[in-house]
Design a protein around this motif. Sequence first.
Motif, mmCIF file in Angstrom:
data_model
loop_
_atom_site.group_PDB
_atom_site.id
_atom_site.type_symbol
_atom_site.label_atom_id
_atom_site.label_comp_id
_atom_site.label_asym_id
_atom_site.label_seq_id
_atom_site.Cartn_x
_atom_site.Cartn_y
_atom_site.Cartn_z
ATOM 1 N N THR A 334 35.623 7.420 35.154
ATOM 2 C CA THR A 334 35.971 7.486 36.689
ATOM 3 C C THR A 334 35.652 8.841 37.245
ATOM 4 O O THR A 334 35.374 9.825 36.490
ATOM 5 C CB THR A 334 37.461 7.219 36.873
ATOM 6 O OG1 THR A 334 38.138 8.599 36.501
ATOM 7 C CG2 THR A 334 37.818 6.125 36.128
ATOM 8 N N ASP A 335 35.505 9.141 38.432
ATOM 9 C CA ASP A 335 35.565 10.437 39.118
ATOM 10 C C ASP A 335 37.027 11.121 39.681
ATOM 11 O O ASP A 335 37.043 11.881 40.441
ATOM 12 C CB ASP A 335 34.740 10.138 40.455
ATOM 13 C CG ASP A 335 33.406 10.087 40.055
ATOM 14 O OD1 ASP A 335 32.454 10.625 39.247
ATOM 15 O OD2 ASP A 335 32.759 8.825 40.147
ATOM 16 N N GLY A 336 38.001 10.250 39.049
ATOM 17 C CA GLY A 336 39.411 10.930 39.204
ATOM 18 C C GLY A 336 40.121 10.359 40.409
ATOM 19 O O GLY A 336 39.565 9.435 40.937
ATOM 20 N N ALA A 356 42.202 -3.269 45.578
ATOM 21 C CA ALA A 356 41.714 -2.539 44.679
ATOM 22 C C ALA A 356 40.658 -3.107 43.808
ATOM 23 O O ALA A 356 40.538 -4.390 43.986
ATOM 24 C CB ALA A 356 42.936 -2.466 43.401
ATOM 25 N N ASP A 357 39.493 -2.595 43.442
ATOM 26 C CA ASP A 357 38.676 -2.747 42.563
ATOM 27 C C ASP A 357 37.494 -3.431 43.370
ATOM 28 O O ASP A 357 36.470 -4.041 42.689
ATOM 29 C CB ASP A 357 38.933 -3.867 41.508
ATOM 30 C CG ASP A 357 40.145 -2.931 40.515
ATOM 31 O OD1 ASP A 357 39.859 -1.921 40.131
ATOM 32 O OD2 ASP A 357 41.059 -3.680 40.080
ATOM 33 N N SER A 358 37.625 -3.423 44.741
ATOM 34 C CA SER A 358 36.326 -3.721 45.562
ATOM 35 C C SER A 358 35.363 -2.610 45.563
ATOM 36 O O SER A 358 36.009 -1.386 46.148
ATOM 37 C CB SER A 358 36.777 -4.670 46.621
ATOM 38 O OG SER A 358 38.086 -4.594 47.108
ATOM 39 N N GLU A 359 34.111 -2.757 45.866
ATOM 40 C CA GLU A 359 33.293 -1.883 46.219
ATOM 41 C C GLU A 359 33.196 -1.746 47.784
ATOM 42 O O GLU A 359 33.048 -2.670 48.388
ATOM 43 C CB GLU A 359 31.898 -2.045 45.809
ATOM 44 C CG GLU A 359 31.002 -1.022 45.933
ATOM 45 C CD GLU A 359 29.556 -0.970 45.308
ATOM 46 O OE1 GLU A 359 29.502 -1.771 43.998
ATOM 47 O OE2 GLU A 359 28.693 -0.914 45.913
ATOM 48 N N GLY A 360 33.196 -0.425 48.253
ATOM 49 C CA GLY A 360 33.057 -0.307 49.716
ATOM 50 C C GLY A 360 32.839 1.167 50.133
ATOM 51 O O GLY A 360 32.279 1.786 49.201
ATOM 52 N N ARG A 361 32.995 1.638 51.490
ATOM 53 C CA ARG A 361 32.750 2.996 51.907
ATOM 54 C C ARG A 361 33.938 3.826 51.328
ATOM 55 O O ARG A 361 35.161 3.291 51.709
ATOM 56 C CB ARG A 361 32.606 2.828 53.450
ATOM 57 C CG ARG A 361 31.414 2.146 53.637
ATOM 58 C CD ARG A 361 31.329 2.044 55.421
ATOM 59 N NE ARG A 361 30.688 3.226 55.871
ATOM 60 C CZ ARG A 361 29.498 3.359 56.162
ATOM 61 N NH1 ARG A 361 28.540 2.617 56.270
ATOM 62 N NH2 ARG A 361 29.182 4.771 56.624
ATOM 63 N N LEU A 393 29.481 5.023 48.418
ATOM 64 C CA LEU A 393 30.005 3.736 48.050
ATOM 65 C C LEU A 393 30.980 4.157 46.883
ATOM 66 O O LEU A 393 30.333 4.755 45.757
ATOM 67 C CB LEU A 393 28.954 2.792 48.028
ATOM 68 C CG LEU A 393 28.186 2.556 49.165
ATOM 69 C CD1 LEU A 393 27.007 1.582 48.862
ATOM 70 C CD2 LEU A 393 28.828 2.272 50.297
ATOM 71 N N ALA A 394 32.089 3.589 46.878
ATOM 72 C CA ALA A 394 32.895 3.664 45.487
ATOM 73 C C ALA A 394 33.739 2.446 45.415
ATOM 74 O O ALA A 394 34.095 1.765 46.285
ATOM 75 C CB ALA A 394 33.712 4.860 45.929
ATOM 76 N N ARG A 395 34.295 2.363 44.285
ATOM 77 C CA ARG A 395 35.427 1.574 44.019
ATOM 78 C C ARG A 395 36.825 2.468 43.513
ATOM 79 O O ARG A 395 36.682 3.365 43.106
ATOM 80 C CB ARG A 395 35.054 0.483 42.798
ATOM 81 C CG ARG A 395 34.864 -0.853 42.888
ATOM 82 C CD ARG A 395 34.461 -1.623 41.612
ATOM 83 N NE ARG A 395 33.724 -1.020 40.818
ATOM 84 C CZ ARG A 395 32.363 -1.184 40.474
ATOM 85 N NH1 ARG A 395 32.061 -2.047 41.397
ATOM 86 N NH2 ARG A 395 31.643 -0.505 39.735
ATOM 87 N N MET A 396 38.077 1.489 43.920
ATOM 88 C CA MET A 396 39.220 2.526 43.400
ATOM 89 C C MET A 396 40.004 1.464 42.717
ATOM 90 O O MET A 396 40.139 0.355 43.072
ATOM 91 C CB MET A 396 39.809 2.851 44.824
ATOM 92 C CG MET A 396 41.025 3.970 44.377
ATOM 93 S SD MET A 396 41.596 4.901 45.682
ATOM 94 C CE MET A 396 42.086 3.653 46.992
ATOM 95 N N ASP A 397 40.480 1.815 41.600
ATOM 96 C CA ASP A 397 41.514 0.758 40.935
ATOM 97 C C ASP A 397 42.991 1.002 41.464
ATOM 98 O O ASP A 397 43.199 1.851 42.395
ATOM 99 C CB ASP A 397 41.423 1.069 39.451
ATOM 100 C CG ASP A 397 41.930 2.554 38.800
ATOM 101 O OD1 ASP A 397 42.776 3.141 39.651
ATOM 102 O OD2 ASP A 397 41.682 2.927 37.840
ATOM 103 N N ALA A 398 43.873 0.246 41.033
ATOM 104 C CA ALA A 398 45.317 -0.042 41.516
ATOM 105 C C ALA A 398 45.946 1.498 41.453
ATOM 106 O O ALA A 398 46.957 1.784 42.164
ATOM 107 C CB ALA A 398 45.884 -0.805 40.851
ATOM 108 N N ALA A 399 45.562 2.310 40.444
ATOM 109 C CA ALA A 399 46.190 3.822 40.289
ATOM 110 C C ALA A 399 45.607 4.644 41.027
ATOM 111 O O ALA A 399 45.961 6.052 41.056
ATOM 112 C CB ALA A 399 46.028 3.845 38.765
ATOM 113 N N GLY A 400 44.518 4.384 41.955
ATOM 114 C CA GLY A 400 43.950 5.292 42.626
ATOM 115 C C GLY A 400 42.873 5.971 42.337
ATOM 116 O O GLY A 400 42.284 7.105 42.834
ATOM 117 N N ILE A 404 32.132 6.575 41.884
ATOM 118 C CA ILE A 404 31.172 6.613 42.797
ATOM 119 C C ILE A 404 30.222 5.465 42.257
ATOM 120 O O ILE A 404 29.760 5.448 41.324
ATOM 121 C CB ILE A 404 30.488 7.851 43.051
ATOM 122 C CG1 ILE A 404 31.511 8.774 43.456
ATOM 123 C CG2 ILE A 404 29.317 7.826 44.256
ATOM 124 C CD1 ILE A 404 32.065 8.476 45.023
ATOM 125 N N CYS A 405 29.757 4.326 43.408
ATOM 126 C CA CYS A 405 28.539 3.544 42.847
ATOM 127 C C CYS A 405 27.371 3.397 43.409
ATOM 128 O O CYS A 405 26.448 2.878 43.355
ATOM 129 C CB CYS A 405 29.215 2.243 42.367
ATOM 130 S SG CYS A 405 30.798 1.692 43.428
#
Length: 515
Positions: A334-336, A356-361, A393-400, A404-405
């Motif tokens: 992850t990028d933190g 959480a976990d979806s890719e977007g802006r 574009l990035a994804r973020m998990d439930a913990a924040g 970057i994808c």
Amino acid sequence: MTLLDHLARAVAATPDKPAVHATRAENGTVRTLSYAELDRLSSEAACGLRRLGVTPGKVVSFQLPNWWEFTVLHLACLKAAAVSNPLMTIFRERELRFMLGHARSRVLITASSFRGHDHRALAHAVRDAVPTLAHVRIAGAAGTEGFDSLLGATDGADRRPDSDDVIQLLYTSGTTGEPKGVMHTSNTMLSNLVPFAARLGLGAGDVIHMPSPLAHQLGFMYGVVLPVMLGATSVLQDVFAPDTMAAQIRETGATFTMGATPFLNDLAEHVGGSGAGTSTLCVFVSAGAPIPPALVARARAALGCAVISAWGMSENGAVTTTCPDDSEARITGTDGTALDGMEVRIVDARGAALPADSEGRLQVRGCSNFAGYLGRPDLDNTDTEGWFDTGDLARMDAAGYIRICGRSKDIIIRGGENIPVVEVESLIFRHPAVAEVAVVGYPDPRLGERACAVVRLRAGATLDFAGLRAHLEAQRMARHYMPERLPILDELPRTPSGKVQKFRLRALLAEAPVS
Ligand code: ADP
């Protein structure tokens, strides 16, 4: 607070402590400035700038390598209530004329030469072309044009900018056809550095090594401002080479360093290969370009230190970082997560927040977001609620934690250095043989990406790589922006509405490498 308050504290507490330790690769000289010297020299330089007519709010441009003069100048600008405008040493006449003209700079401070390029001649050419530019000063040169002519006297007229005054103007590669002048204040900068230092446990005892250019936001914030804020020691490397970096870390006892992936890759390879340890180094922060998980794992093993991934931009500094005690999966994959004072979110094309976990802006909001683009409020993607659209574009998990994808903005990142695609395309388009051009990135194991110009020629015209190169050199473009391949196609793939499909070009290049 401003950085001057931190400087005053360090001068009072540890006047003799080394503040800046800088080496010049060309002649091997080392200059170490104590906090007391840094304070004195920056007051003298502030006085020197005032002698050149630098009044509060005026822009002082400096195109300097990682030399001690850089840190002195930023503090001098603060003491003169002027605006620091750091410029990359790779910029040439085309870029500098635009930036200094746009910033209405009064003074340009440069090197006499660096990496074989005559910067004095470049500065004079720029001075002749930019009406506001009254003075050029040369670091390392003697005489009235020398940097030292700014020193030697103080006038007791030092000021302290308000913490919301603009103190830095940094041009970032445009996605819009021209560079954008990112403005920062003491508050936007320090509000990033305080939580950054807290998360990574940095303090006055640290020795901060900086191999990345100080004229990048990364080098500027973490190589110039952070060390003074902490009352720590900075070690500046002007020409990156992994063996020199390892030697400097050993000699100075450096504990912290930061750079884009090629720096991490090369240092890890060198240390792993040579067995020459860098045992004092506790943290290497990698930021500025995609960070492959395998590299993080390999570098941790080779360097025996924490490898922290960070995401950020010139507009807001390092916004997310991993934490030293994160799980293995988070450290490598992850990028933190956002620093205190900043929020991040992922939205869809219409701006609606995604689960959480979806890719977007990727959008960010908070206290270290910049103070706008000089003269171009129309380009600022910050909405009325304070959310800045990053173009990543990035994804973020439930913990924040984010990853970057991809990018929705059209830039290429070659070894951590951004290439402004739209600018390069418009320069290539000026060539009489070119009917159509698209500049796209192609993968490179060390640099991440390199640039390729895909061209359709006018009927009967010809163009080879040497011709393209000569055309771009004649326009005095930074060499670093030069495409490294030139496939010629009969037709560029397009959408039904006529837009060039760059993703198809990239796939084409990856599948069947054309020369
Ligand atoms: P800097 O001066 O730090 O290089 P720029 O504003 O020039 O900053 O470039 C910022 C861009 O670099 C980001 O928008 C993003 O595209 C890219 N970038 C930064 N950090 C990362 C990262 N950890 N992973 C992928 N891309 C990154």
